[in-house]
Design a protein around this motif. Sequence first.
Motif, PDB file in Angstrom:
ATOM      1  N   SER A 148     -13.164  -8.600  -3.146  1.00  8.90           N
ATOM      2  CA  SER A 148     -14.730  -8.857  -2.969  1.00  8.90           C
ATOM      3  C   SER A 148     -15.505  -8.369  -4.192  1.00  8.90           C
ATOM      4  O   SER A 148     -15.300  -7.447  -4.626  1.00  8.90           O
ATOM      5  CB  SER A 148     -14.944  -8.286  -1.432  1.00  8.90           C
ATOM      6  OG  SER A 148     -14.210  -8.715  -0.587  1.00  8.90           O
TER       7      SER A 148
ATOM      8  N   ASP B 284      -5.339  -4.814   0.585  1.00  9.54           N
ATOM      9  CA  ASP B 284      -4.250  -5.530   0.596  1.00  9.54           C
ATOM     10  C   ASP B 284      -3.761  -5.830   2.021  1.00  9.54           C
ATOM     11  O   ASP B 284      -4.516  -5.091   3.064  1.00  9.54           O
ATOM     12  CB  ASP B 284      -2.936  -5.321  -0.205  1.00  9.54           C
ATOM     13  CG  ASP B 284      -2.243  -4.129   0.550  1.00  9.54           C
ATOM     14  OD1 ASP B 284      -2.648  -3.536   1.514  1.00  9.54           O
ATOM     15  OD2 ASP B 284      -1.464  -3.526  -0.308  1.00  9.54           O
ATOM     16  N   GLN B 285      -2.792  -6.512   2.490  1.00 10.37           N
ATOM     17  CA  GLN B 285      -2.673  -6.901   3.835  1.00 10.37           C
ATOM     18  C   GLN B 285      -2.092  -5.927   4.696  1.00 10.37           C
ATOM     19  O   GLN B 285      -2.086  -5.931   5.825  1.00 10.37           O
ATOM     20  CB  GLN B 285      -1.540  -8.032   3.896  1.00 10.37           C
ATOM     21  CG  GLN B 285      -0.330  -7.551   3.570  1.00 10.37           C
ATOM     22  CD  GLN B 285       0.861  -8.709   3.256  1.00 10.37           C
ATOM     23  OE1 GLN B 285       0.519  -9.594   2.522  1.00 10.37           O
ATOM     24  NE2 GLN B 285       2.007  -8.609   3.848  1.00 10.37           N
TER      25      GLN B 285
ATOM     26  N   THR C 157     -10.849  -4.341  -3.360  1.00 13.46           N
ATOM     27  CA  THR C 157      -9.443  -5.071  -3.084  1.00 13.46           C
ATOM     28  C   THR C 157      -9.006  -4.475  -1.800  1.00 13.46           C
ATOM     29  O   THR C 157      -8.928  -3.199  -1.934  1.00 13.46           O
ATOM     30  CB  THR C 157      -8.599  -5.565  -3.957  1.00 13.46           C
ATOM     31  OG1 THR C 157      -7.581  -6.580  -3.484  1.00 13.46           O
ATOM     32  CG2 THR C 157      -8.106  -4.159  -4.572  1.00 13.46           C
TER      33      THR C 157
ATOM     34  N   SER D 148      -0.522 -10.293  -0.552  1.00 12.81           N
ATOM     35  CA  SER D 148      -2.003 -10.687  -0.317  1.00 12.81           C
ATOM     36  C   SER D 148      -3.106  -9.741  -0.432  1.00 12.81           C
ATOM     37  O   SER D 148      -2.860  -8.851   0.195  1.00 12.81           O
ATOM     38  CB  SER D 148      -2.340 -11.561   0.838  1.00 12.81           C
ATOM     39  OG  SER D 148      -1.395 -12.632   0.870  1.00 12.81           O
ATOM     40  N   ASN D 149      -4.164 -10.130  -1.137  1.00 17.90           N
ATOM     41  CA  ASN D 149      -5.222  -9.014  -1.435  1.00 17.90           C
ATOM     42  C   ASN D 149      -6.623  -9.720  -1.110  1.00 17.90           C
ATOM     43  O   ASN D 149      -6.794 -10.936  -1.499  1.00 17.90           O
ATOM     44  CB  ASN D 149      -5.451  -8.585  -2.560  1.00 17.90           C
ATOM     45  CG  ASN D 149      -4.484  -7.215  -2.976  1.00 17.90           C
ATOM     46  OD1 ASN D 149      -4.834  -6.242  -2.960  1.00 17.90           O
ATOM     47  ND2 ASN D 149      -3.304  -7.858  -3.116  1.00 17.90           N
ATOM     48  N   ASN D 150      -7.425  -9.144  -0.347  1.00 18.21           N
ATOM     49  CA  ASN D 150      -8.950  -9.789  -0.255  1.00 18.21           C
ATOM     50  C   ASN D 150      -9.712  -9.020  -1.216  1.00 18.21           C
ATOM     51  O   ASN D 150     -10.031  -7.987  -1.093  1.00 18.21           O
ATOM     52  CB  ASN D 150      -9.339  -9.683   1.127  1.00 18.21           C
ATOM     53  CG  ASN D 150     -10.596  -9.962   1.576  1.00 18.21           C
ATOM     54  OD1 ASN D 150     -11.524 -10.298   0.477  1.00 18.21           O
ATOM     55  ND2 ASN D 150     -11.184  -9.917   2.755  1.00 18.21           N
TER      56      ASN D 150
ATOM     57  N   SER E  85     -16.096 -13.361  -1.472  1.00 17.06           N
ATOM     58  CA  SER E  85     -14.641 -12.894  -1.511  1.00 17.06           C
ATOM     59  C   SER E  85     -13.602 -14.019  -1.596  1.00 17.06           C
ATOM     60  O   SER E  85     -13.949 -15.262  -1.114  1.00 17.06           O
ATOM     61  CB  SER E  85     -14.524 -11.971  -0.316  1.00 17.06           C
ATOM     62  OG  SER E  85     -14.474 -12.784   0.750  1.00 17.06           O
ATOM     63  N   LYS E  86     -12.302 -13.684  -1.791  1.00 17.01           N
ATOM     64  CA  LYS E  86     -11.398 -14.446  -1.850  1.00 17.01           C
ATOM     65  C   LYS E  86      -9.986 -13.793  -1.483  1.00 17.01           C
ATOM     66  O   LYS E  86      -9.934 -12.632  -1.953  1.00 17.01           O
ATOM     67  CB  LYS E  86     -11.282 -15.349  -3.087  1.00 17.01           C
ATOM     68  CG  LYS E  86     -11.105 -14.750  -4.009  1.00 17.01           C
ATOM     69  CD  LYS E  86     -11.225 -15.663  -5.658  1.00 17.01           C
ATOM     70  CE  LYS E  86     -12.248 -16.281  -6.058  1.00 17.01           C
ATOM     71  NZ  LYS E  86     -12.387 -16.969  -7.122  1.00 17.01           N
ATOM     72  N   ILE E  87      -9.155 -14.447  -1.057  1.00 10.73           N
ATOM     73  CA  ILE E  87      -7.737 -14.148  -0.772  1.00 10.73           C
ATOM     74  C   ILE E  87      -6.990 -14.438  -2.018  1.00 10.73           C
ATOM     75  O   ILE E  87      -6.828 -15.671  -2.343  1.00 10.73           O
ATOM     76  CB  ILE E  87      -7.131 -14.666   0.502  1.00 10.73           C
ATOM     77  CG1 ILE E  87      -7.907 -14.153   1.808  1.00 10.73           C
ATOM     78  CG2 ILE E  87      -5.804 -14.120   0.942  1.00 10.73           C
ATOM     79  CD1 ILE E  87      -8.284 -12.595   2.017  1.00 10.73           C
TER      80      ILE E  87
END
Length: 181
Positions: free
Chosen positions: A77, A129-130, A127, A73-75, A92-94
């Motif tokens: 933005s 990531d988790q 971006t 998973s990446n945020n 932003s989105k996941i």
Amino acid sequence: QCIWDSSGKAYGYYDVLATASKLYYDQNSTTKENAFYLASIPTLTNPSVSPTIGGWGETYTFDVYLTDLDKNSNNVSLYKSYDNNTWILIDSKIVTPTYSNYTVSFKETFSCLDYLSGPIVYFKFVTVDQFGFSGESNVINITFTYNNATLQIESYNSSVKRYGNNYEVFVLKVYDSDRLV
């Protein structure tokens, strides 16, 4: 001390097995499950915006390609800047990329302030990531122009004669064709 070459290894969790032995002593082994995660650094490529020139009230589509080989998973933005130095978060989105060059899109509409602060406004994607690995895109820009608007006379009295303090109401309607209001 142990050295392990991760070249060509699959991304994911790995166990560690430690074994100790010495002549005339019992051997001992210990396993630590999921001891570490072999991860990749996410990358953002080919940032774009459409259109690149237009009224501040238009809707703009921003696209970027995200590649994260371990598919975490990446945020992602989207940021803007009026000076290409100080950045302001817009959205932003996941996302979880399931393949390389996974397209991430944002649709944004701007205000008159963006035009007045520009008219050239800069944008970039970031971006994370988790696991905290991050990447950043190249900077792109938009040149904002006046917003498209029309002016229509709604009502007036064509026979008004101005004597003294006589006033008449003159009603105008402004229509923003970019926002359809």
